[in-house]
Design an enzyme around this catalytic site. Structure first.
Site, PDB file in Angstrom:
ATOM      1  N   GLU A 179       0.834  -1.215   0.000  1.00 36.60           N
ATOM      2  CA  GLU A 179       0.000   0.000   0.000  1.00 36.60           C
ATOM      3  C   GLU A 179       0.864   1.259   0.000  1.00 36.60           C
ATOM      4  O   GLU A 179       2.076   1.195   0.271  1.00 36.60           O
ATOM      5  CB  GLU A 179      -0.933   0.003   1.215  1.00 36.60           C
ATOM      6  CG  GLU A 179      -0.200  -0.009   2.549  1.00 36.60           C
ATOM      7  CD  GLU A 179      -0.968   0.687   3.670  1.00 36.60           C
ATOM      8  OE1 GLU A 179      -1.431   1.812   3.469  1.00 36.60           O
ATOM      9  OE2 GLU A 179      -1.067   0.085   4.760  1.00 36.60           O
ATOM     10  N   LYS A 185      -3.321  -1.943  15.914  1.00 32.62           N
ATOM     11  CA  LYS A 185      -2.745  -1.020  16.885  1.00 32.62           C
ATOM     12  C   LYS A 185      -3.713  -0.720  18.005  1.00 32.62           C
ATOM     13  O   LYS A 185      -4.923  -0.706  17.783  1.00 32.62           O
ATOM     14  CB  LYS A 185      -2.497   0.298  16.153  1.00 32.62           C
ATOM     15  CG  LYS A 185      -1.053   0.654  16.144  1.00 32.62           C
ATOM     16  CD  LYS A 185      -0.807   1.907  15.412  1.00 32.62           C
ATOM     17  CE  LYS A 185       0.539   1.731  14.773  1.00 32.62           C
ATOM     18  NZ  LYS A 185       0.717   2.491  13.596  1.00 32.62           N
TER      19      LYS A 185
HETATM   20  N1  PSU Z   1      -2.410   1.712  10.676  1.00 32.75           N
HETATM   21  C1  PSU Z   1      -1.062   1.835  10.758  1.00 32.75           C
HETATM   22  N2  PSU Z   1      -0.381   2.480   9.794  1.00 32.75           N
HETATM   23  C2  PSU Z   1      -1.019   2.988   8.680  1.00 32.75           C
HETATM   24  C3  PSU Z   1      -2.441   2.822   8.582  1.00 32.75           C
HETATM   25  C4  PSU Z   1      -3.083   2.198   9.605  1.00 32.75           C
HETATM   26  O1  PSU Z   1      -0.478   1.387  11.737  1.00 32.75           O
HETATM   27  O2  PSU Z   1      -0.362   3.575   7.808  1.00 32.75           O
HETATM   28  C5  PSU Z   1      -3.155   3.324   7.355  1.00 32.75           C
HETATM   29  C6  PSU Z   1      -3.431   2.169   6.384  1.00 32.75           C
HETATM   30  O3  PSU Z   1      -3.321   2.650   5.055  1.00 32.75           O
HETATM   31  C7  PSU Z   1      -4.877   1.816   6.683  1.00 32.75           C
HETATM   32  C8  PSU Z   1      -5.450   3.180   6.960  1.00 32.75           C
HETATM   33  O4  PSU Z   1      -5.549   1.163   5.616  1.00 32.75           O
HETATM   34  O5  PSU Z   1      -4.433   3.837   7.725  1.00 32.75           O
HETATM   35  C9  PSU Z   1      -6.762   3.115   7.722  1.00 32.75           C
HETATM   36  O6  PSU Z   1      -7.315   4.392   7.781  1.00 32.75           O
HETATM   37  P1  PSU Z   1      -8.818   4.571   8.298  1.00 32.75           P
HETATM   38  O7  PSU Z   1      -8.777   4.195   9.754  1.00 32.75           O
HETATM   39  O8  PSU Z   1      -9.115   6.025   8.081  1.00 32.75           O
HETATM   40  O9  PSU Z   1      -9.670   3.662   7.459  1.00 32.75           O
END
Ligand code: PSU
Ligand code: MN
Length: 303
Positions: A25, A160
């Protein structure tokens, strides 16, 4: 051929000949880590996958195309521009394509694009999930819905603790998504090897995972698989230190009224600051560890 899909030659020829490919990603580059560590990490991740014998395919949206496989310059641009790039999840894809702006793909949109290209395995750091207080805010990452729909196996280091890990697991169960622990019974919590929550199943090697993927596919059971790979011991952080950093970050986000797609990047940056940058080194190392396992899975699946 899908009109908006632009697959790098090296990646397309690997897909065509059934050789192993690992999707990566790009939101982790633009929004997940600071420059220049983000670029260095993204390039090292590609190298780790190559050294294992698979082809890396970092995914992003650029110039009106869904790009599968980026050049070093393109990765550098995403890293330098950072949060100025549009964080692109499922719902953002059509708009970002129509405006021909640069979009960094989340877990959800990377899964969609990987599946369009025919890639089955994807490595990342952490997935999105159910946020604390979601019963009031409704903040549940679109990543979770994507796992229900899209047939890609995602190797991550668990969820996390900026997320409600228990509710995230409940959601995945409801959506019918298998959660496999790689050599662990406990779901890892990103910076730490344990979360206090159990995984559904423990697996010991990549070939077991590839077999689960093949069976799931042959039964036409839609949706993805979460492979939870604990951070290596030597890079694990102190449970209480991370817990305190996360609590402070969550309180700050609430006080500042951070909402929507901004909240995850805000929390990631705040946790990094509160740990004096040490969480960044752990973050980088767990991504490397995931890339290596994803390459092994892709090789077993292709073999
Ligand atoms: N968690 C991490 N590092 C990240 C992300 C999440 O530890 O970089 C990023 C990933 O791209 C994940 C996105 O798909 O955040 C999720 O965002 P949201 O909670 O807005 O869907
Ligand atoms: Mn959200």
């Amino acid at each position: 051929m899908i009109k908006y899909l632009d697959v790098k030659n090296e990646v397309q020829s690997a897909i065509d000949s059934g050789r192993p490919v690992v999707a990566l990603e790009s939101t982790i580059i633009s929004h997940g880590m600071p420059y220049p560590e983000n670029v260095r990490t993204a390039l090292n991740v590609e190298k780790i996958i190559r050294d294992k014998g698979a082809v890396p395919a970092t995914i992003a949206v650029m110039k009106g195309m869904l790009k599968v496989g980026l050049t070093g310059e393109e990765i550098d641009m995403l890293g330098r521009e950072g949060t100025a790039v549009t964080k692109t999840s499922r719902r953002d894809i059509p708009f970002v394509l129509s405006k021909k702006v640069t979009g960094a793909t989340t877990v959800a949109s990377t899964m969609i694009i990987a599946e369009l290209a025919g890639i089955k395995v994807f490595a990342t750091g952490g997935i999105g999930g159910v946020h604390h207080g979601a019963e009031k805010t409704f903040d549940i990452s679109a990543d979770l819905e994507e796992f229900a729909k899209t047939g890609v196996t995602v190797v991550c280091a668990g969820a996390k603790s900026i997320l409600d890990i228990g509710l995230t697991l409940e959601y995945l169960e409801t959506m019918g998504v298998p959660v496999l622990g790689y050599r662990t019974d406990d779901l890892p919590a990103f910076y730490t090897r344990k979360s206090g929550y159990r995984v559904d199943y423990r697996v010991e090697n990549a070939s077991e995972i590839a077999e689960v993927m093949k069976i799931k596919q042959s039964l036409n059971l839609s949706g993805g698989i979460v492979v939870a790979n604990p951070i290596p011991h030597e890079y694990e952080m102190d449970y209480d230190e991370i817990g305190n950093a996360v609590d402070t970050a969550l309180a700050e986000a609430e006080q500042k009224g951070v909402k929507g797609k901004e909240i995850t990047p805000f929390l990631l940056a705040a946790v990094k600051d509160k740990t004096g940058g040490r969480s960044l080194e752990s973050n980088i190392q767990l991504v490397y560890n995931n890339a290596a396992l994803a390459a092994e899975i892709a090789i077993e699946f292709a073999g």
